[in-house]
Design a protein around this motif. Structure first.
Motif, PDB file in Angstrom:
ATOM      1  N   HIS A 162       0.826  -1.207   0.000  1.00  0.00           N
ATOM      2  CA  HIS A 162       0.000   0.000   0.000  1.00  0.00           C
ATOM      3  C   HIS A 162       0.867   1.266   0.000  1.00  0.00           C
ATOM      4  O   HIS A 162       0.548   2.248  -0.688  1.00  0.00           O
ATOM      5  CB  HIS A 162      -0.954  -0.006   1.185  1.00  0.00           C
ATOM      6  CG  HIS A 162      -2.054  -1.020   1.044  1.00  0.00           C
ATOM      7  ND1 HIS A 162      -3.115  -1.076   1.903  1.00  0.00           N
ATOM      8  CD2 HIS A 162      -2.266  -2.015   0.147  1.00  0.00           C
ATOM      9  CE1 HIS A 162      -3.922  -2.060   1.548  1.00  0.00           C
ATOM     10  NE2 HIS A 162      -3.416  -2.650   0.485  1.00  0.00           N
ATOM     11  N   GLU A 194      -5.923   2.354   1.125  1.00  0.00           N
ATOM     12  CA  GLU A 194      -6.673   1.387   1.926  1.00  0.00           C
ATOM     13  C   GLU A 194      -8.178   1.538   1.705  1.00  0.00           C
ATOM     14  O   GLU A 194      -8.898   0.556   1.580  1.00  0.00           O
ATOM     15  CB  GLU A 194      -6.321   1.544   3.404  1.00  0.00           C
ATOM     16  CG  GLU A 194      -4.918   1.110   3.723  1.00  0.00           C
ATOM     17  CD  GLU A 194      -4.470   1.474   5.139  1.00  0.00           C
ATOM     18  OE1 GLU A 194      -5.209   2.189   5.845  1.00  0.00           O
ATOM     19  OE2 GLU A 194      -3.374   1.023   5.521  1.00  0.00           O
ATOM     20  N   TYR A 229     -10.594  -1.289   0.031  1.00  0.00           N
ATOM     21  CA  TYR A 229     -11.792  -1.725   0.760  1.00  0.00           C
ATOM     22  C   TYR A 229     -13.037  -1.536  -0.098  1.00  0.00           C
ATOM     23  O   TYR A 229     -13.888  -2.420  -0.192  1.00  0.00           O
ATOM     24  CB  TYR A 229     -11.917  -0.944   2.078  1.00  0.00           C
ATOM     25  CG  TYR A 229     -13.188  -1.252   2.825  1.00  0.00           C
ATOM     26  CD1 TYR A 229     -13.313  -2.415   3.576  1.00  0.00           C
ATOM     27  CD2 TYR A 229     -14.275  -0.383   2.758  1.00  0.00           C
ATOM     28  CE1 TYR A 229     -14.486  -2.708   4.244  1.00  0.00           C
ATOM     29  CE2 TYR A 229     -15.464  -0.669   3.412  1.00  0.00           C
ATOM     30  CZ  TYR A 229     -15.568  -1.828   4.170  1.00  0.00           C
ATOM     31  OH  TYR A 229     -16.730  -2.119   4.823  1.00  0.00           O
TER      32      TYR A 229
END
Length: 188
Positions: A147, A162, A166
């Motif tokens: 990431h 993130e 998601y």
């Protein structure tokens, strides 16, 4: 053929004599055959033996030899029947096993097809993602980048990466759940 006087000889094609012998011997022969086969088969075997016996026109037996001859014929017929039954059962067992193998191969083939369908459905859902979300998801999951590296390459925060990952997972999961459930129920 046993030795006997001429008057003791019975031509097997003589219908009256064969009928008389049948009435005398059939109950004992059927009882003998029932030791080895079911009742209906025993009767069929004895009837078939008498038909063969009747059509053996050229042979002649004395009365004492007829009983032994008929018992031997019934014994052989029972043996033939049981051997045929064994072959038949082996054949049926083999066919059942082959059908089960084919069914297992069908499941293997269809499992591969279903797996490919699932993979294709996932890729289709990835293609439908919003452009930024798609780019981040591909880097994170397909290219297996960290990431932090994705954030640096795209000049965005790690938290944004993130959030986008998601969001992508949620969209894919929500859109694929009905497909996965339908595939699951097909396999049951």
């Amino acid at each position: 053929m046993q030795n006997g006087r001429l008057r003791d000889m019975i031509p097997c094609g003589d219908e009256k004599q064969v009928k008389k012998i049948y009435l005398q011997q059939a109950p004992q022969l059927i009882a003998f055959a029932r030791k080895f086969v079911d009742n209906f088969t025993a009767e069929d075997i004895v009837h078939d033996v008498f038909l063969k016996f009747y059509h053996q026109n050229s042979e002649k037996f004395n009365e004492n030899g007829i009983k032994a001859y008929l018992f031997r014929m019934v014994r052989n017929a029972c043996l033939d029947y049981l051997e045929h039954l064994k072959v038949e059962e082996t054949y049926v067992s083999r066919i059942q096993a082959e059908l089960k193998i084919e069914e297992l191969r069908w499941y293997d083939l269809n499992e591969d097809i279903l797996f490919n369908e699932k993979i294709n459905a996932v890729y289709d859902e990835i293609e439908r993602l919003p452009p930024q979300c798609k780019r981040i998801f591909i880097k994170a999951y397909l290219e297996e980048e960290k990431h932090a590296r994705i954030a640096k390459d795209l000049n965005i925060s790690v938290r944004t990466v993130e959030t986008q990952v998601y969001k992508a997972l949620k969209i894919i999961r929500d859109n694929l759940m009905p497909l996965l459930l339908s595939i699951f129920f097909v396999l049951l």
